[in-house]
Scaffold this motif. Structure first.
Motif, PDB file in Angstrom:
ATOM      1  N   VAL A  33       0.839  -1.193   0.000  1.00  0.00           N
ATOM      2  CA  VAL A  33       0.000   0.000   0.000  1.00  0.00           C
ATOM      3  C   VAL A  33       0.881   1.253   0.000  1.00  0.00           C
ATOM      4  O   VAL A  33       1.862   1.344   0.749  1.00  0.00           O
ATOM      5  CB  VAL A  33      -0.935   0.006   1.225  1.00  0.00           C
ATOM      6  N   PHE A  34       0.537   2.213  -0.839  1.00  0.00           N
ATOM      7  CA  PHE A  34       1.246   3.484  -0.922  1.00  0.00           C
ATOM      8  C   PHE A  34       1.072   4.263   0.378  1.00  0.00           C
ATOM      9  O   PHE A  34      -0.042   4.443   0.872  1.00  0.00           O
ATOM     10  CB  PHE A  34       0.691   4.275  -2.115  1.00  0.00           C
ATOM     11  N   GLY A  35       2.191   4.740   0.930  1.00  0.00           N
ATOM     12  CA  GLY A  35       2.136   5.455   2.193  1.00  0.00           C
ATOM     13  C   GLY A  35       1.262   6.692   2.152  1.00  0.00           C
ATOM     14  O   GLY A  35       0.571   7.018   3.118  1.00  0.00           O
ATOM     15  N   GLY A  36       1.280   7.416   1.027  1.00  0.00           N
ATOM     16  CA  GLY A  36       0.466   8.613   0.905  1.00  0.00           C
ATOM     17  C   GLY A  36      -1.016   8.308   0.996  1.00  0.00           C
ATOM     18  O   GLY A  36      -1.804   9.135   1.491  1.00  0.00           O
ATOM     19  N   GLN A  37      -1.411   7.119   0.533  1.00  0.00           N
ATOM     20  CA  GLN A  37      -2.820   6.737   0.631  1.00  0.00           C
ATOM     21  C   GLN A  37      -3.221   6.547   2.089  1.00  0.00           C
ATOM     22  O   GLN A  37      -4.274   7.035   2.524  1.00  0.00           O
ATOM     23  CB  GLN A  37      -3.070   5.447  -0.138  1.00  0.00           C
ATOM     24  N   VAL A  38      -2.398   5.838   2.866  1.00  0.00           N
ATOM     25  CA  VAL A  38      -2.714   5.620   4.278  1.00  0.00           C
ATOM     26  C   VAL A  38      -2.730   6.954   5.019  1.00  0.00           C
ATOM     27  O   VAL A  38      -3.621   7.210   5.851  1.00  0.00           O
ATOM     28  CB  VAL A  38      -1.693   4.658   4.915  1.00  0.00           C
ATOM     29  N   LEU A  39      -1.776   7.819   4.734  1.00  0.00           N
ATOM     30  CA  LEU A  39      -1.742   9.150   5.338  1.00  0.00           C
ATOM     31  C   LEU A  39      -3.050   9.895   5.078  1.00  0.00           C
ATOM     32  O   LEU A  39      -3.683  10.429   5.996  1.00  0.00           O
ATOM     33  CB  LEU A  39      -0.582   9.952   4.761  1.00  0.00           C
ATOM     34  N   ALA A  40      -3.438   9.956   3.805  1.00  0.00           N
ATOM     35  CA  ALA A  40      -4.615  10.734   3.424  1.00  0.00           C
ATOM     36  C   ALA A  40      -5.901  10.133   3.976  1.00  0.00           C
ATOM     37  O   ALA A  40      -6.806  10.866   4.411  1.00  0.00           O
ATOM     38  CB  ALA A  40      -4.694  10.850   1.906  1.00  0.00           C
ATOM     39  N   GLN A  41      -6.017   8.816   3.968  1.00  0.00           N
ATOM     40  CA  GLN A  41      -7.210   8.189   4.531  1.00  0.00           C
ATOM     41  C   GLN A  41      -7.288   8.387   6.040  1.00  0.00           C
ATOM     42  O   GLN A  41      -8.380   8.560   6.595  1.00  0.00           O
ATOM     43  CB  GLN A  41      -7.237   6.702   4.168  1.00  0.00           C
ATOM     44  N   ALA A  42      -6.135   8.392   6.707  1.00  0.00           N
ATOM     45  CA  ALA A  42      -6.134   8.664   8.144  1.00  0.00           C
ATOM     46  C   ALA A  42      -6.562  10.102   8.424  1.00  0.00           C
ATOM     47  O   ALA A  42      -7.314  10.369   9.375  1.00  0.00           O
ATOM     48  CB  ALA A  42      -4.745   8.396   8.733  1.00  0.00           C
ATOM     49  N   VAL A  43      -6.097  11.048   7.602  1.00  0.00           N
ATOM     50  CA  VAL A  43      -6.521  12.438   7.750  1.00  0.00           C
ATOM     51  C   VAL A  43      -8.025  12.559   7.519  1.00  0.00           C
ATOM     52  O   VAL A  43      -8.736  13.259   8.249  1.00  0.00           O
ATOM     53  CB  VAL A  43      -5.739  13.350   6.777  1.00  0.00           C
TER      54      VAL A  43
END
Length: 287
Positions: A33-43
């Motif tokens: 999983v792309f880290g930016g995706q997890v970051l953005a979904q967490a935000v």
């Protein structure tokens, strides 16, 4: 996924119960999983628990385990504090009851105060002078290494135009810097500041580690080096829109012990500083 509407759909999570959300994953070319995706979904999940008059001003996060693309990600939000001006949230992302990512985020009501910012470079090449990743495939595809061609061929909702394009067939060590123009693809819908923050967070995990990688590019590349985001912090300043190109400007003060530290500023085309970030990443030569 090749336009902004599809990206917004990816970031719009399903609510399972109060303060608990579920997200799906889309690959950007890697097996995890792309880290930016997890970051953005967490935000996104944190914003779902915040009053409308408060906005994200900072986040601090750690990537703990690689995410599995085939398993939905659960986001649990803890309401740590709701003060007179600030609200704090802690988000835990997990798969199969294993924590893969943690985020602390702070939200602030809009206030007036003193102001200054660093200036954007004025002698930098403009996007119209540069090749995008899509252009590189069309014009240079037959000459690119297989792994690079495969990565650049993935459909993305963002267009990237690096200011300097190194020759992959004759790599050279470069300064510890990376500058990339970026823009959302397709028709860009009207969006509130909350969604802008989520999308900018998603984009912020692209390109940043290149700044730490560049000084040793002659000896190491992404084929012979294990890379991964370890932590990511971000600060949001001014409002902006995605209707024009924006500049991602990164530099790396240090690489040591198989880790590289990077810091970056994000500017609008007219030089307005909208966000800053730092990231430390793994740069481990494969034996």
């Amino acid at each position: 996924m090749n336009n902004s509407k599809e990206l917004i759909s990816l970031l719009s999570l399903k609510e399972l119960e109060e303060n608990k959300f579920l997200g799906e994953s889309v690959t950007i070319g890697s097996a995890i999983v792309f880290g930016g995706q997890v970051l953005a979904q967490a935000v996104h999940s944190a914003y779902r628990t915040i009053p409308e008059n408060r906005f994200l001003h900072s986040l601090h996060s750690y990537f703990l385990e690689p995410g599995d693309l085939t398993i939905p990600i659960t986001y649990d939000v803890a309401e740590v504090r709701n003060g007179g001006s600030f609200s704090t949230r802690r988000v835990t992302a997990s798969q199969n009851n294993k924590t893969i990512f943690i985020l602390a985020a702070s939200f602030h009501k809009k206030e007036e105060g003193f102001e200054h910012q660093v200036a954007m470079k004025t002698d930098i090449k403009q996007p119209e002078e540069l090749l995008s990743w899509d252009d590189m495939i069309v014009q240079l595809g037959d000459f690119l290494p297989k792994s690079m061609k495969s990565f650049l061929s993935i459909e993305r909702p963002i267009a990237f135009k690096p200011v300097v394009v190194p020759n992959p067939l004759a790599p050279k060590n470069r300064a510890p810097k990376e500058e990339v123009w970026f823009k959302l693809k397709g028709d860009i819908p009207e969006m509130d500041i909350q969604m802008k923050h989520q999308i900018l967070t998603y984009i912020s995990d692209y390109n940043v580690l290149n700044a730490a990688f560049n000084p040793n590019a002659k000896d190491y590349n992404f084929g012979n080096t294990m890379t991964a985001s370890l932590d990511h912090s971000m600060w949001f300043f001014r409002d902006f829109d995605f209707n024009d190109w924006m500049l991602f400007s990164a530099e790396s003060p240090n690489t040591y012990g198989a880790r590289g530290l990077c810091k970056a500023n994000i500017f609008t085309r007219d030089g307005k500083l909208v966000a800053s970030l730092t990231q430390e990443g793994l740069l481990r030569p494969k034996k």
